[in-house]
Design a protein around this motif. Sequence first.
Motif, PDB file in Angstrom:
ATOM      1  N   UNK A  58      43.848  29.804  38.633  1.00  0.00           N
ATOM      2  CA  UNK A  58      43.139  29.343  39.822  1.00  0.00           C
ATOM      3  C   UNK A  58      42.752  30.497  40.748  1.00  0.00           C
ATOM      4  N   UNK A  59      43.413  31.630  40.584  1.00  0.00           N
ATOM      5  CA  UNK A  59      43.129  32.799  41.413  1.00  0.00           C
ATOM      6  C   UNK A  59      41.933  33.566  40.840  1.00  0.00           C
ATOM      7  N   UNK A  60      41.058  34.030  41.711  1.00  0.00           N
ATOM      8  CA  UNK A  60      39.851  34.739  41.289  1.00  0.00           C
ATOM      9  C   UNK A  60      40.078  36.246  41.276  1.00  0.00           C
ATOM     10  N   UNK A  61      39.127  36.950  40.664  1.00  0.00           N
ATOM     11  CA  UNK A  61      39.151  38.412  40.682  1.00  0.00           C
ATOM     12  C   UNK A  61      39.174  38.929  42.115  1.00  0.00           C
ATOM     13  N   UNK A  62      38.330  38.382  42.981  1.00  0.00           N
ATOM     14  CA  UNK A  62      38.237  38.891  44.349  1.00  0.00           C
ATOM     15  C   UNK A  62      39.563  38.742  45.083  1.00  0.00           C
ATOM     16  N   UNK A  63      40.251  37.625  44.875  1.00  0.00           N
ATOM     17  CA  UNK A  63      41.536  37.416  45.541  1.00  0.00           C
ATOM     18  C   UNK A  63      42.597  38.386  45.022  1.00  0.00           C
ATOM     19  N   UNK A  64      42.629  38.584  43.706  1.00  0.00           N
ATOM     20  CA  UNK A  64      43.588  39.529  43.141  1.00  0.00           C
ATOM     21  C   UNK A  64      43.282  40.956  43.605  1.00  0.00           C
ATOM     22  N   UNK A  65      42.024  41.302  43.627  1.00  0.00           N
ATOM     23  CA  UNK A  65      41.646  42.656  44.011  1.00  0.00           C
ATOM     24  C   UNK A  65      41.948  42.908  45.488  1.00  0.00           C
ATOM     25  N   UNK A  66      41.728  41.905  46.314  1.00  0.00           N
ATOM     26  CA  UNK A  66      42.083  42.012  47.729  1.00  0.00           C
ATOM     27  C   UNK A  66      43.586  42.209  47.881  1.00  0.00           C
ATOM     28  N   UNK A  71      48.420  45.871  48.792  1.00  0.00           N
ATOM     29  CA  UNK A  71      49.586  46.537  48.217  1.00  0.00           C
ATOM     30  C   UNK A  71      49.407  48.058  48.263  1.00  0.00           C
ATOM     31  N   UNK A  72      48.267  48.525  47.815  1.00  0.00           N
ATOM     32  CA  UNK A  72      48.008  49.964  47.735  1.00  0.00           C
ATOM     33  C   UNK A  72      47.942  50.587  49.128  1.00  0.00           C
ATOM     34  N   UNK A  73      47.389  49.855  50.077  1.00  0.00           N
ATOM     35  CA  UNK A  73      47.308  50.374  51.440  1.00  0.00           C
ATOM     36  C   UNK A  73      48.669  50.510  52.100  1.00  0.00           C
ATOM     37  N   UNK A  74      49.558  49.567  51.829  1.00  0.00           N
ATOM     38  CA  UNK A  74      50.883  49.591  52.454  1.00  0.00           C
ATOM     39  C   UNK A  74      51.829  50.569  51.780  1.00  0.00           C
ATOM     40  N   UNK A  75      51.610  50.831  50.484  1.00  0.00           N
ATOM     41  CA  UNK A  75      52.502  51.721  49.726  1.00  0.00           C
ATOM     42  C   UNK A  75      51.661  52.564  48.770  1.00  0.00           C
ATOM     43  N   UNK A  98      38.292  46.309  34.946  1.00  0.00           N
ATOM     44  CA  UNK A  98      39.032  47.548  34.686  1.00  0.00           C
ATOM     45  C   UNK A  98      38.484  48.690  35.535  1.00  0.00           C
ATOM     46  N   UNK A  99      37.183  48.810  35.611  1.00  0.00           N
ATOM     47  CA  UNK A  99      36.590  49.905  36.384  1.00  0.00           C
ATOM     48  C   UNK A  99      36.922  49.772  37.869  1.00  0.00           C
ATOM     49  N   UNK A 100      36.896  48.546  38.389  1.00  0.00           N
ATOM     50  CA  UNK A 100      37.178  48.337  39.814  1.00  0.00           C
ATOM     51  C   UNK A 100      38.604  48.753  40.151  1.00  0.00           C
ATOM     52  N   UNK A 101      39.565  48.331  39.334  1.00  0.00           N
ATOM     53  CA  UNK A 101      40.951  48.712  39.604  1.00  0.00           C
ATOM     54  C   UNK A 101      41.163  50.207  39.410  1.00  0.00           C
ATOM     55  N   UNK A 102      40.484  50.790  38.431  1.00  0.00           N
ATOM     56  CA  UNK A 102      40.613  52.231  38.224  1.00  0.00           C
ATOM     57  C   UNK A 102      40.109  53.020  39.411  1.00  0.00           C
ATOM     58  N   UNK A 103      38.940  52.644  39.934  1.00  0.00           N
ATOM     59  CA  UNK A 103      38.393  53.337  41.102  1.00  0.00           C
ATOM     60  C   UNK A 103      39.288  53.163  42.325  1.00  0.00           C
ATOM     61  N   UNK A 104      39.937  52.007  42.436  1.00  0.00           N
ATOM     62  CA  UNK A 104      40.726  51.693  43.629  1.00  0.00           C
ATOM     63  C   UNK A 104      42.103  52.339  43.628  1.00  0.00           C
ATOM     64  N   UNK A 105      42.527  52.916  42.485  1.00  0.00           N
ATOM     65  CA  UNK A 105      43.788  53.634  42.480  1.00  0.00           C
ATOM     66  C   UNK A 105      44.932  52.981  41.737  1.00  0.00           C
ATOM     67  N   UNK A 106      44.666  51.938  40.943  1.00  0.00           N
ATOM     68  CA  UNK A 106      45.726  51.341  40.141  1.00  0.00           C
ATOM     69  C   UNK A 106      46.126  52.291  39.018  1.00  0.00           C
ATOM     70  N   UNK A 107      47.400  52.248  38.649  1.00  0.00           N
ATOM     71  CA  UNK A 107      47.886  53.101  37.567  1.00  0.00           C
ATOM     72  C   UNK A 107      47.624  52.481  36.205  1.00  0.00           C
ATOM     73  N   UNK A 108      47.632  51.138  36.143  1.00  0.00           N
ATOM     74  CA  UNK A 108      47.442  50.439  34.872  1.00  0.00           C
ATOM     75  C   UNK A 108      46.928  49.040  35.160  1.00  0.00           C
TER      76      UNK A 108
END
Length: 287
Positions: A58-66, A71-75, A98-108
């Motif tokens: 039920x959760x969308x890409x935009x909600x997960x990415x937000x 998470x990344x901003x706080x830690x 995959x590209x969006x999370x990679x650009x945003x700083x996710x490790x995996x």
Amino acid sequence: MTAPDRLRALLATPDFVVMPAVWDGLSAKLTAGAGFRTAFLSGSCVAASRLGGPDLDLISFAEMFDSFNMVHGAAPDLLVLADGDHGYGNAMNVQRTVRAYGRAGAAAILIEDKITPRALTAAGKPCLPRDEARMKVRAAVEAAKDSGIMVLARTDCRPTRGIDEAVARIEMFVEEGADILFLDSPADDDEIRRAVAAAAGRPSFAVLSPGAPRATPSQTQAAALGFKIGTYPTGLLSPVAAGMKAGLAALAAGEAEAASAMSPPEMRVTLGYPDYDTQAARFILPG
């Protein structure tokens, strides 16, 4: 070093990696403050926190990415494995994710072989045909080259198609270049060992929160079985929900707070009020 490089280095050490599941800024900040170097942005935790509901696509890409950005901003130093679910569509959607999370700083990022949208039932996990699953992982690995983000390939086919098919998919995902492998819903230790062997030396990931039909391995047992990473989707979420219920019960009983509540000074420190004052002092004009 980039976040993916740091995670690769961590996975190259002999230690079993404990990966708490997080969903927002506070859960991430507390995880980093407790000394953990990694965290899993869990779809089930995000669904619980944002929807107050179940993890049923039920959760969308935009909600997960937000949620990832919170998470990344706080830690920012926390190495985050993001739950990319089924990639939110076909192979091209997978690449965008995959590209969006990679650009945003996710490790995996995790990509799985479930069918979307799922059937209108909470039971079962229908999966894509093997060749379609291959194309999704191939697309993810190709897109990951832009940022170096690691790809965790997950198969959910064990309950519906059997362990032989699940092991064959793990072998296929390894052929396609997946960095981390995940067999969902193993029936027993022998199935776990088969999946770990199929990963051919690449790290194997496990969900270690209680609640599965089989007994949940301890961290020591998981490491002995060959797992490299263990995440705990209910490890923080369940105590948080229990704490909120305790707080509500205390209010309903005419009290100000539950017995388990943090003291006001501890809460202020946890939320960073002293840190704010220290940083803000640099910008205060002389009176």
